[in-house]
Design a protein around this motif. Structure first.
Motif, PDB file in Angstrom:
ATOM      1  N   VAL A  23      42.380  43.198  47.473  1.00 36.12           N
ATOM      2  CA  VAL A  23      41.931  42.036  48.235  1.00 36.12           C
ATOM      3  C   VAL A  23      40.762  42.394  49.146  1.00 36.12           C
ATOM      4  N   CYS A  26      37.004  42.626  47.943  1.00 33.07           N
ATOM      5  CA  CYS A  26      36.201  41.410  47.823  1.00 33.07           C
ATOM      6  C   CYS A  26      35.762  40.892  49.184  1.00 33.07           C
ATOM      7  N   ARG A  70      35.756  33.093  42.353  1.00 33.44           N
ATOM      8  CA  ARG A  70      36.582  33.787  41.358  1.00 33.44           C
ATOM      9  C   ARG A  70      37.955  34.134  41.922  1.00 33.44           C
ATOM     10  N   ASP A  71      37.987  34.566  43.183  1.00 29.06           N
ATOM     11  CA  ASP A  71      39.244  34.990  43.796  1.00 29.06           C
ATOM     12  C   ASP A  71      40.037  33.838  44.408  1.00 29.06           C
TER      13      ASP A  71
END
Length: 131
Positions: A23, A26, A70-71
């Motif tokens: 996590v 990013c 994207r996340d």
């Protein structure tokens, strides 16, 4: 306080299995948190977002927003106009992340001068020459 990180064998490619690394890789870059904070006030168009952050290049902001999308932290809505209108907004996941990071942002604002003074006072150790 006792924080534990899941073990990852040295030199392995399993770092992505560690939730902290996965996590934070990013959101821990130079621009992601700034983009998330800028979006905390609501939906913004790309140029508004760029203006809000300031010194980010157009290319870097586009790349950052793709990663956040994207996340699952940001949504991107394209309106079929000429020229195309694109808006970015936080998702529920993005808002929940900001809720967790808000204390860190406050801490940074409260302690910025102390950190800058510490940096100014720091003198790196002198390397010891081999005998």
């Amino acid at each position: 306080m006792s924080l534990k990180l899941p073990p990852v064998p040295p030199g392995s490619c399993h770092a992505s299995l560690c939730p902290v690394r996965d996590v934070l890789d990013c959101i821990g870059d130079r621009w992601s948190l700034l983009a998330l904070v800028a979006l905390s006030d609501g939906t913004l168009r790309f140029t508004q977002l760029k203006r809000s952050i300031g010194d980010v290049s157009q290319r870097m902001l586009a790349q950052t927003l793709r990663g956040l999308e994207r996340d699952g932290y940001v949504t991107r809505t394209v309106y079929p106009t000429v020229p195309p209108k694109v808006e970015y907004a936080l998702t529920d996941l993005g808002r929940s992340l900001l809720g967790m990071i808000e204390p860190l942002i406050g801490w940074a604002a409260d302690n910025h001068e102390r950190v800058r003074r510490a940096r100014g006072a720091y003198s790196p150790p002198v390397p010891i020459a081999p005998l």
